[in-house]
Design a protein around this motif. Structure first.
Motif, PDB file in Angstrom:
ATOM      1  N   SER A 116       0.826  -1.207   0.000  1.00  0.00           N
ATOM      2  CA  SER A 116       0.000   0.000   0.000  1.00  0.00           C
ATOM      3  C   SER A 116       0.861   1.258   0.000  1.00  0.00           C
ATOM      4  N   LEU A 117       1.989   1.244   0.686  1.00  0.00           N
ATOM      5  CA  LEU A 117       2.908   2.399   0.651  1.00  0.00           C
ATOM      6  C   LEU A 117       3.471   2.603  -0.756  1.00  0.00           C
ATOM      7  N   ILE A 118       3.911   1.529  -1.380  1.00  0.00           N
ATOM      8  CA  ILE A 118       4.501   1.635  -2.721  1.00  0.00           C
ATOM      9  C   ILE A 118       3.472   2.142  -3.726  1.00  0.00           C
ATOM     10  N   ILE A 119       2.269   1.591  -3.679  1.00  0.00           N
ATOM     11  CA  ILE A 119       1.213   2.008  -4.611  1.00  0.00           C
ATOM     12  C   ILE A 119       0.875   3.483  -4.417  1.00  0.00           C
ATOM     13  N   ALA A 120       0.719   3.901  -3.161  1.00  0.00           N
ATOM     14  CA  ALA A 120       0.353   5.291  -2.888  1.00  0.00           C
ATOM     15  C   ALA A 120       1.469   6.257  -3.293  1.00  0.00           C
ATOM     16  N   LEU A 121       2.707   5.916  -3.001  1.00  0.00           N
ATOM     17  CA  LEU A 121       3.827   6.791  -3.370  1.00  0.00           C
ATOM     18  C   LEU A 121       4.002   6.863  -4.882  1.00  0.00           C
ATOM     19  N   ALA A 122       3.878   5.729  -5.554  1.00  0.00           N
ATOM     20  CA  ALA A 122       3.989   5.734  -7.020  1.00  0.00           C
ATOM     21  C   ALA A 122       2.841   6.521  -7.642  1.00  0.00           C
ATOM     22  N   GLY A 123       1.637   6.325  -7.129  1.00  0.00           N
ATOM     23  CA  GLY A 123       0.488   7.076  -7.634  1.00  0.00           C
ATOM     24  C   GLY A 123       0.642   8.567  -7.409  1.00  0.00           C
ATOM     25  N   GLY A 124       1.124   8.938  -6.236  1.00  0.00           N
ATOM     26  CA  GLY A 124       1.342  10.354  -5.935  1.00  0.00           C
ATOM     27  C   GLY A 124       2.412  10.972  -6.812  1.00  0.00           C
ATOM     28  N   ALA A 125       3.486  10.236  -7.039  1.00  0.00           N
ATOM     29  CA  ALA A 125       4.556  10.742  -7.906  1.00  0.00           C
ATOM     30  C   ALA A 125       4.054  10.927  -9.333  1.00  0.00           C
ATOM     31  N   LEU A 126       3.260   9.979  -9.813  1.00  0.00           N
ATOM     32  CA  LEU A 126       2.700  10.102 -11.165  1.00  0.00           C
ATOM     33  C   LEU A 126       1.750  11.294 -11.248  1.00  0.00           C
ATOM     34  N   LEU A 127       0.907  11.477 -10.244  1.00  0.00           N
ATOM     35  CA  LEU A 127       0.000  12.619 -10.239  1.00  0.00           C
ATOM     36  C   LEU A 127       0.788  13.925 -10.243  1.00  0.00           C
ATOM     37  N   ARG A 128       1.809  14.014  -9.410  1.00  0.00           N
ATOM     38  CA  ARG A 128       2.634  15.229  -9.339  1.00  0.00           C
ATOM     39  C   ARG A 128       3.275  15.516 -10.699  1.00  0.00           C
ATOM     40  N   TRP A 129       3.804  14.484 -11.322  1.00  0.00           N
ATOM     41  CA  TRP A 129       4.442  14.657 -12.632  1.00  0.00           C
ATOM     42  C   TRP A 129       3.422  15.117 -13.664  1.00  0.00           C
ATOM     43  N   TRP A 130       2.270  14.462 -13.685  1.00  0.00           N
ATOM     44  CA  TRP A 130       1.244  14.762 -14.681  1.00  0.00           C
ATOM     45  C   TRP A 130       0.667  16.160 -14.479  1.00  0.00           C
ATOM     46  N   GLU A 131       0.470  16.567 -13.230  1.00  0.00           N
ATOM     47  CA  GLU A 131      -0.059  17.907 -12.956  1.00  0.00           C
ATOM     48  C   GLU A 131       0.897  18.997 -13.440  1.00  0.00           C
ATOM     49  N   GLY A 132       2.170  18.734 -13.397  1.00  0.00           N
ATOM     50  CA  GLY A 132       3.153  19.707 -13.842  1.00  0.00           C
ATOM     51  C   GLY A 132       3.251  19.829 -15.348  1.00  0.00           C
ATOM     52  N   ARG A 133       2.671  18.897 -16.070  1.00  0.00           N
ATOM     53  CA  ARG A 133       2.797  18.880 -17.514  1.00  0.00           C
ATOM     54  C   ARG A 133       1.500  19.084 -18.282  1.00  0.00           C
ATOM     55  N   SER A 134       0.373  19.052 -17.573  1.00  0.00           N
ATOM     56  CA  SER A 134      -0.898  19.144 -18.279  1.00  0.00           C
ATOM     57  C   SER A 134      -1.947  19.811 -17.397  1.00  0.00           C
ATOM     58  N   GLU A 135      -2.763  20.635 -18.018  1.00  0.00           N
ATOM     59  CA  GLU A 135      -3.851  21.260 -17.277  1.00  0.00           C
ATOM     60  C   GLU A 135      -4.884  20.231 -16.853  1.00  0.00           C
TER      61      GLU A 135
END
Length: 135
Positions: free
Chosen positions: A65-84
Motif C-alpha cells: 500500500s505504501l509503494i502504490i500510494a507513493l507511485a500514484g502520488g509521484a505520477l499525479l505530481r508529474w502529470w499535474e506539472g505537464r498538463s492542465e
C-alpha cells in the motif's frame, strides 16, 4: 509605450507532504482492514501461488500500500506539472487500475479470503484517489 506581459499559468501540483501523508493513511487503513479480516474475523488471507499457496501477511499489506500510494502520488505530481488536465487523467487511470486490480483476489483460496483481499484493494484505492485529489 506598450508593455507586454508574458503571464504563464502556474500549475499547482500535489505536494510531497500530502503524498507521504496519503501513503501513510493508506497503509494504516489497509492494516486495519487486514486486522479485521484476520484477527477479528479469523480469515486466512491466502492465495494460490504456483503449486502451493501464499499467506498475505501484514508486512506485505503495509509495503504494497505504501509503494502504490507513493507511485500514484509521484505520477499525479508529474502529470499535474505537464498538463492542465493532469489530475483528471490521473484519476481516470487510477480508477482503471483499481478496477483491474480486483482481478487478483480471484486467486484466493476461499470466498472469505477473496472478499478480504478485494476489500483491501478497495480501501487503498479510495484512500489514495480521494486523498490525492482533494485540495
Amino acid at each position: 509605450m506598450t508593455t507586454v506581459t508574458n503571464e504563464t499559468a502556474q500549475r499547482t501540483r500535489v505536494g510531497w507532504a500530502r503524498i507521504g501523508g496519503v501513503a501513510a493513511t493508506a497503509a494504516v487503513a489497509a492494516t486495519a482492514v487486514w486486522l479485521l479480516w484476520t484477527q477479528a474475523g479469523g480469515v486466512e488471507l491466502e492465495v494460490k501461488s504456483g503449486a502451493g499457496s501464499q499467506q498475505i501477511g501484514v508486512g506485505s499489506v503495509i509495503v504494497s500500500s505504501l509503494i502504490i500510494a507513493l507511485a500514484g502520488g509521484a505520477l499525479l505530481r508529474w502529470w499535474e506539472g505537464r498538463s492542465e488536465r493532469g489530475t483528471r487523467r490521473w484519476t481516470m487511470l487510477a480508477v482503471g487500475i483499481a478496477v483491474v486490480s480486483l482481478i487478483t483476489p480471484t486467486s484466493a483460496l476461499t470466498l472469505a479470503a477473496g472478499l478480504g483481499l478485494a476489500s483491501l484493494h478497495v480501501v487503498v484505492a479510495v484512500v489514495v484517489i480521494a486523498g490525492l485529489r482533494r485540495r
